[in-house]
Structures are given as C-alpha cells and as structure tokens.
Design a protein around this motif. Structure first.
Motif, PDB file in Angstrom:
ATOM      1  N   VAL A  72       0.870  -1.166   0.000  1.00  0.00           N
ATOM      2  CA  VAL A  72       0.000   0.000   0.000  1.00  0.00           C
ATOM      3  C   VAL A  72       0.915   1.226   0.000  1.00  0.00           C
ATOM      4  N   ALA A  73       0.721   2.088  -0.959  1.00  0.00           N
ATOM      5  CA  ALA A  73       1.572   3.280  -1.107  1.00  0.00           C
ATOM      6  C   ALA A  73       3.046   2.895  -1.147  1.00  0.00           C
ATOM      7  N   GLY A  74       3.322   1.789  -1.787  1.00  0.00           N
ATOM      8  CA  GLY A  74       4.710   1.388  -1.970  1.00  0.00           C
ATOM      9  C   GLY A  74       5.331   0.697  -0.781  1.00  0.00           C
ATOM     10  N   MET A  75       4.540   0.465   0.286  1.00  0.00           N
ATOM     11  CA  MET A  75       5.089  -0.192   1.469  1.00  0.00           C
ATOM     12  C   MET A  75       4.451  -1.557   1.663  1.00  0.00           C
ATOM     13  N   ASN A  76       5.274  -2.499   2.015  1.00  0.00           N
ATOM     14  CA  ASN A  76       4.737  -3.806   2.388  1.00  0.00           C
ATOM     15  C   ASN A  76       4.130  -3.678   3.779  1.00  0.00           C
ATOM     16  N   ILE A  77       2.819  -3.537   3.813  1.00  0.00           N
ATOM     17  CA  ILE A  77       2.192  -3.130   5.074  1.00  0.00           C
ATOM     18  C   ILE A  77       2.326  -4.168   6.172  1.00  0.00           C
ATOM     19  N   HIS A  78       2.640  -5.394   5.798  1.00  0.00           N
ATOM     20  CA  HIS A  78       2.719  -6.410   6.846  1.00  0.00           C
ATOM     21  C   HIS A  78       4.128  -6.512   7.426  1.00  0.00           C
ATOM     22  N   GLN A  79       4.998  -5.645   6.955  1.00  0.00           N
ATOM     23  CA  GLN A  79       6.318  -5.578   7.574  1.00  0.00           C
ATOM     24  C   GLN A  79       6.493  -4.287   8.356  1.00  0.00           C
ATOM     25  N   VAL A  80       5.535  -3.380   8.187  1.00  0.00           N
ATOM     26  CA  VAL A  80       5.622  -2.105   8.892  1.00  0.00           C
ATOM     27  C   VAL A  80       5.123  -2.298  10.325  1.00  0.00           C
ATOM     28  N   THR A  81       5.825  -1.715  11.276  1.00  0.00           N
ATOM     29  CA  THR A  81       5.386  -1.828  12.673  1.00  0.00           C
ATOM     30  C   THR A  81       5.513  -0.488  13.380  1.00  0.00           C
ATOM     31  N   GLY A  82       5.054  -0.473  14.611  1.00  0.00           N
ATOM     32  CA  GLY A  82       5.259   0.674  15.492  1.00  0.00           C
ATOM     33  C   GLY A  82       4.670   1.961  14.959  1.00  0.00           C
ATOM     34  N   ASN A  83       5.413   3.041  15.105  1.00  0.00           N
ATOM     35  CA  ASN A  83       4.912   4.351  14.716  1.00  0.00           C
ATOM     36  C   ASN A  83       4.685   4.475  13.219  1.00  0.00           C
ATOM     37  N   LYS A  84       5.474   3.740  12.450  1.00  0.00           N
ATOM     38  CA  LYS A  84       5.301   3.792  10.995  1.00  0.00           C
ATOM     39  C   LYS A  84       3.951   3.206  10.606  1.00  0.00           C
ATOM     40  N   LEU A  85       3.602   2.090  11.257  1.00  0.00           N
ATOM     41  CA  LEU A  85       2.305   1.477  11.004  1.00  0.00           C
ATOM     42  C   LEU A  85       1.197   2.441  11.405  1.00  0.00           C
ATOM     43  N   ALA A  86       1.383   3.101  12.553  1.00  0.00           N
ATOM     44  CA  ALA A  86       0.381   4.057  13.018  1.00  0.00           C
ATOM     45  C   ALA A  86       0.193   5.168  11.980  1.00  0.00           C
ATOM     46  N   LYS A  87       1.320   5.701  11.501  1.00  0.00           N
ATOM     47  CA  LYS A  87       1.255   6.775  10.501  1.00  0.00           C
ATOM     48  C   LYS A  87       0.533   6.291   9.231  1.00  0.00           C
ATOM     49  N   LEU A  88       0.835   5.048   8.835  1.00  0.00           N
ATOM     50  CA  LEU A  88       0.200   4.485   7.645  1.00  0.00           C
ATOM     51  C   LEU A  88      -1.310   4.376   7.866  1.00  0.00           C
ATOM     52  N   ARG A  89      -1.677   3.894   9.043  1.00  0.00           N
ATOM     53  CA  ARG A  89      -3.103   3.707   9.323  1.00  0.00           C
ATOM     54  C   ARG A  89      -3.849   5.033   9.390  1.00  0.00           C
ATOM     55  N   GLN A  90      -3.141   6.097   9.779  1.00  0.00           N
ATOM     56  CA  GLN A  90      -3.791   7.409   9.786  1.00  0.00           C
ATOM     57  C   GLN A  90      -4.154   7.833   8.370  1.00  0.00           C
ATOM     58  N   LYS A  91      -3.442   7.258   7.404  1.00  0.00           N
ATOM     59  CA  LYS A  91      -3.687   7.625   6.003  1.00  0.00           C
ATOM     60  C   LYS A  91      -4.633   6.658   5.314  1.00  0.00           C
ATOM     61  N   VAL A  92      -5.115   5.661   6.058  1.00  0.00           N
ATOM     62  CA  VAL A  92      -6.077   4.711   5.500  1.00  0.00           C
ATOM     63  C   VAL A  92      -7.358   4.786   6.325  1.00  0.00           C
ATOM     64  N   GLY A  93      -8.428   5.254   5.705  1.00  0.00           N
ATOM     65  CA  GLY A  93      -9.700   5.341   6.421  1.00  0.00           C
ATOM     66  C   GLY A  93     -10.548   4.118   6.109  1.00  0.00           C
ATOM     67  N   VAL A  94     -11.077   3.483   7.139  1.00  0.00           N
ATOM     68  CA  VAL A  94     -11.852   2.273   6.911  1.00  0.00           C
ATOM     69  C   VAL A  94     -13.243   2.415   7.510  1.00  0.00           C
ATOM     70  N   ALA A  95     -14.275   2.142   6.698  1.00  0.00           N
ATOM     71  CA  ALA A  95     -15.634   2.045   7.222  1.00  0.00           C
ATOM     72  C   ALA A  95     -15.957   0.560   7.311  1.00  0.00           C
ATOM     73  N   TYR A  96     -15.951   0.066   8.537  1.00  0.00           N
ATOM     74  CA  TYR A  96     -16.075  -1.377   8.723  1.00  0.00           C
ATOM     75  C   TYR A  96     -17.510  -1.828   8.522  1.00  0.00           C
ATOM     76  N   GLN A  97     -17.622  -3.086   8.100  1.00  0.00           N
ATOM     77  CA  GLN A  97     -18.948  -3.639   7.887  1.00  0.00           C
ATOM     78  C   GLN A  97     -19.736  -3.654   9.202  1.00  0.00           C
ATOM     79  N   ASP A  98     -19.018  -3.920  10.309  1.00  0.00           N
ATOM     80  CA  ASP A  98     -19.689  -3.932  11.616  1.00  0.00           C
ATOM     81  C   ASP A  98     -19.505  -2.605  12.349  1.00  0.00           C
ATOM     82  N   PHE A  99     -19.199  -1.568  11.607  1.00  0.00           N
ATOM     83  CA  PHE A  99     -19.118  -0.167  12.074  1.00  0.00           C
ATOM     84  C   PHE A  99     -18.008   0.107  13.088  1.00  0.00           C
TER      85      PHE A  99
END
Ligand SMILES: Nc1ncnc2c1ncn2[C@@H]1O[C@H](COP(=O)(O)OP(=O)(O)O)[C@@H](O)[C@H]1O
Ligand SMILES: [Mg+2]
Lengths: 252, 295
Positions: A72-99
């Motif tokens: 995602v955005a050029g990063m292997n998201i399953h190798q990203v951890t810690g603050n980098k993962l947090a930063k990545l998740r801030q850039k991914v908005g998810v509307a979950y099926q179970d809200f």
C-alpha cells in the motif's frame, strides 16, 4: 502519502498472488493479484461470503495474508510496525462492515477519533465534524450517543469517521447495506468528493445500484477467487460477468 | 502542544469513567505510604534519640584499690591502647562519697555513721562519639574489666541494649512496610490500569486501527499512574503530618517523650517519598500497558 508517490497514476495498492486461509480449512481468498491506481475508485463485488471483507481487512493490516505480497503506497504493510504502522493507518480510512463505533460516545466524538490521533487542532476537528454531518444529513445527531442511532445512521457515522482525516486510501465495506435511495446517493456523493480531492477508494458491496451506472473498475470475487475484473461501461449491464458466471451476477 | 491536549483530554475521560476504582487505588497507595512513613518517622526519631543517649554514655570501672599517681598513668595508657577515648576521669573514694552525699541531698544524714571511704574508687571513661554500636561498647567494657584491679564495669547495659534492639526491630518494620508500599503501589496500580484497559478494550483496539501511536495510547495511562503516586503519597504524608501534630500536642511534656524531641521529616525525605511513590505507580501502569500493546 499521495504526494510522496511521484507519478500521478502509480499504484496505491499492489496485490500479488494473495491467499488467505482461516483455520481449519477455509480459503477466504485464493491467488488474488490486482493493482489499484492512486485516485481510482474500485468496486469489489460478490456474494456474501465471497471474501470481500477479508480482502479489505488485509489491506488495512487487520489480518495478515497466508501467502503473497500486499503493498500500500509502496510499502509492504505487513512488515511495517510501530509508529510507521500508526502513521500508515492514519492515512487509510476504513468504514467497517460492523461499524466499530464506540456506542457510549456521541456521534461527534466518534467521528473526531480518527482526527485526534493525528493531533489535528480542536477547531479544525469541530468544523470537519459539522461539515461531514451536514453532507450526510445528520446535523441533528451531533450529540447523540451512537448506541442510540438506527443502523442506517450508524453506518453513515462510520463512513464519516473513515473519511474525516482526509486519508489517501478509503476502504468501505457495504456502505449502503441499511440505507434508502436518498441516503445512498449522499454517501456516494461524499465518496466521490473524497475521490476528487485525490483519495483512492475501494468499495466492497453487493448493491448493484452503486456500480451499475459507473465507469469504474469492478472486481468480482467468487468463493475467494477472482471471478472477473471488468470496467463498468455506463448504462450497459455487465455482460462479461454474466457470461462467466452463468447469469448469477445479481450480487445478492 | 496538540499532543498534550489530546493526552489530557484522554486522561480526563479515563478518570471520569473509572474514578471509583481509581479512588480506591489512590486510597490504598496513600494508606501504604502512611504506614511506611509512620514507621520510618519513628525510626528516624529513635536514631536521633539514640545519638543523645550515646552522648551521655560513660563507662564506669570500679576499682579494688585507690590507684596511686604512677598506677593512674599506667591505667590511662592501657585504656587508650584499646581505643582513643574522649575523657578519662579518676574518682577517688572521697570524691565518690562527696558525690553520693550530694545526690542524697536532704537525706544525707543516713551517711553520718558511714566511713568516708566505704565507696570504691572508680575510673569514668567517656568513649569517643564514634563508638556507637552496642557491640563495640560491649567489647570495650569487656576490655576494661581486664584492667588490673578492676572489679566491675557499668554503663547502663540494660537500657542501652533495650534501646538498641528496639531500634533494630524498628528498622525491620520499616523495611517490611517499605516492601508493602512497593507491592501495593506497583501491583494495585497495575491491576487498576489492567481493569481500565479491560473495560475499554474496544476503544483501544479502535484507536490502534485508526492509527494511534503507542505513545498516544500509553501516555494517558502513565499520567494516571503518576497522578496515583502523587495524590496517594501526598494524602499519606498529610495524614501522617496531622497525626504527628496531634501526638506532639497531646504528649509534649510527658516525661518519657521529653527524651525524644519529635521532629517531622526534613523536606528531602518528603520529596523522596513522593518521588518514589510516583515512580512505583508509573512502573505499575507501564507494565500493564506494555502487556496490552504487545498483543
Ligand atoms: N476469522 C475468520 N475465521 C474463519 N473464517 C472466516 C473468518 N473471517 C472470514 N471467514 C470466512 O471467509 C469467507 C469470506 O468471508 P468475508 O470476507 O467476510 O466475505 P464477504 O465479506 O464477501 O461476505 C467466509 O466463508 C467466512 O466464513
Ligand atoms: Mg463482508
């Protein structure tokens, strides 16, 4: 994140031979390869149980693939951890099926959460919440606990939270499952507005009304396998799909 | 700026939601601070009283014979061979008699039939202030007993020993209550925070999903730990101070306590106790938080 990816049409999502198995032997996704461009609106369709939710969960790092590579955005998201993962998740908005709303918090507080974690100014947060509620015609629900809302209203609040922080990638799971035609219209308008400001959007749905008249790409899953990858051609029905699946393209 | 704003808002929310448990924890912490500092205060005061007791400490060696000037010189030499002393004073039979008579005051007529040399001559040895431990004093008195012509050595053994053992017992109690403080502060706070985390699992999971950094999730809980430590220790120390004031007011002038002019902790120790509680509580909350964040 869109800014950091140099050419405008680079891939936001790159999936290569992705498999997801659940114990004991459920194959939720099987050998999926797809590339989704930055700024694209992408539909993910298929019957209930086809693997749509699983695919979105892989994209937002809630599940790990059993096999294959996801970028995602050029990063292997399953190798990203810690603050980098947090930063990545801030850039991914998810509307979950179970809200996943906090039912003991107000509508405004729920929407604000996604902006608070990236330390937006309170004033900006307040304005953004009001504007989103206005676009979804939920102005009067500002201070209501989300636990007291109808499912249709909860669904829209979940969507508002997903897009609030202006993420580069928006993943929406069945955004219109509980909505009437007018509300569906508003939801799509909101998503298109996000797309116009540069966001990549992946919509999982079995609501044919959403994609029937669109010109966006549509990926159909069937029992975890990629059944077809077509482009909506405006007014016409998805002939290719009907051909492939023996006329079972009704979705539901 | 915005970080701290968010953190304080989050902490405020936490406290509002779980204030009853937080309050109970705070009370437990303050109670253990109170118990610990109570014994520690007594211990410190005992020590300073001990200084006074040993200030007055003198060893008296009763002699068979009145030593002549030559003998006195030799005895002096022998005593200082064992250890340096502050003062050595020879008391002749007459002097002892005169002292005794003085002590008797109005009742001195009982002595009228007594010969003036019925009391033995003695040497008063005032040891150096550095000679403090009971063991050293015992050794010294044993040595003095071996001096030629020495009959008996006295230094108020019972009183000194009792005092010494009491101080030792107190130091053990201080140690135990210190351990109690450590356990309650870390474990109580850890379990409170764990309970809070448990009750808000859903929210914390969501925070992670929307991209909250570990610091964003962790800091409010650490702040809670700091608050628990600060408020708990302040509460404990304040109640001890009130207790101290009350005791001082009600028992001042009563003979026994005159020996100890009770004093409260100096600022340095107060600061240390507060700091220690804060550190312990923070450690407690940190460990709970780490367990959660690793999941
Ligand atoms: N955590 C899980 N454990 C076991 N099986 C799962 C799990 N999540 C999903 N599945 C299975 O994977 C398949 C795909 O599910 P899902 O992605 O939710 O479908 P959709 O969203 O298209 O309706 C289903 O058969 C479902 O039962
Ligand atoms: Mg689903």
């Amino acid at each position: 994140m869109t800014e950091t990816v140099a050419p405008s049409r680079t891939a936001m999502i790159e999936m290569i031979k992705v498999c997801k198995k659940f114990p004991p032997n459920v194959v939720a996704l099987d050998d999926i390869s797809v590339s989704i461009a930055s700024g694209e609106i992408f539909f993910l369709i298929g019957r209930s149980g086809a693997g749509k939710t699983t695919l979105l969960k892989l994209l937002c790092n809630m599940e790990r693939p059993s096999n294959g590579l996801i970028e995602v955005a050029g990063m292997n998201i399953h190798q990203v951890t810690g603050n980098k993962l947090a930063k990545l998740r801030q850039k991914v908005g998810v509307a979950y099926q179970d809200f996943r709303l906090l039912t003991d918090r107000t509508v405004a507080e729920n929407i604000a959460i996604s902006m608070e974690v990236s330390y937006k100014k309170p004033q900006i947060i307040r304005n953004r919440v009001r504007s989103l509620l206005a676009q979804l015609q939920l102005e009067d629900k500002h201070d209501i606990l989300t636990g007291d809302l109808s499912r249709g209203e909860q669904q829209r609040v979940a969507l508002a939270r997903a897009v609030a922080n202006s993420p580069a990638l928006i993943l929406v799971d069945e955004p219109t499952g509980n909505l009437d035609a007018t509300s569906t219209e508003q939801v799509m308008e909101l998503l298109i507005r996000c797309s116009n400001s540069g966001a990549t959007i992946v919509i999982a749905t079995h609501d044919e009304a959403l994609y029937r008249h669109s010109t966006h790409r549509i990926m159909k899953l069937h029992n975890g396998k990629l059944a077809s990858l077509t482009r909506g051609d405006g007014q016409e029905r998805l002939k290719s799909m009907e051909a492939m699946n023996g006329g079972s393209s009704d979705g539901i | 700026m915005n970080f701290w704003f968010s953190i304080f808002r989050q902490t405020g929310r936490n406290l509002r939601q779980t204030w009853t448990t937080q309050f109970m924890t705070c009370l437990t912490v303050s109670l253990s601070v109170l118990i610990f500092s109570f014994f520690y205060l007594i211990y410190l005061n005992m020590l300073s009283a001990g200084d006074k007791v040993t200030d007055d400490l003198r060893l008296v060696v009763y002699l068979d014979e009145e030593p002549g000037p030559e003998m006195q010189k030799q005895l002096r030499l022998k005593i200082s061979q064992f250890d340096q002393v502050q003062e050595i004073k020879f008391i002749s039979r007459e002097e002892a008699y005169a002292r005794f008579a003085e002590q008797l005051g109005d009742n001195r007529d009982v002595l009228t039939d007594m010969p003036t040399d019925f009391l033995p001559a003695s040497i008063e040895v005032i040891p150096l202030k550095t000679l403090r431990s009971l063991n050293q004093i015992k050794l010294f008195s044993e040595y003095l007993a071996t001096l030629p012509g020495s009959q008996k050595v006295q230094y108020g053994q019972k009183w000194v020993e009792r005092f010494y053992y009491f101080t030792q017992l107190l130091s053990i109690i201080v140690l135990l209550s210190g351990i109690l403080l450590i356990l309650t502060a870390t474990f109580m706070v850890a379990s409170t925070i764990r309970l809070t985390i448990f009750g808000r699992q859903e929210e914390l999971e969501l925070l992670k999903l929307v991209g909250a950094t570990n610091n964003y999730i962790r800091t409010p809980f650490l702040l809670e730990g700091i608050l628990q430590g600060l408020i708990g220790s302040l509460l404990g120390l304040t109640s001890l101070y009130i207790l101290f004031q009350w005791t001082a007011r009600h028992f001042s002038g009563a003979g026994f306590l005159d020996l100890f002019t009770f004093t409260f902790f100096p600022p340095g120790i107060i600061a240390t106790v507060i700091l220690l509680s804060i550190v312990l509580c923070t450690v407690g909350s940190y460990t709970s938080m780490q367990k959660f964040l690793r999941i």
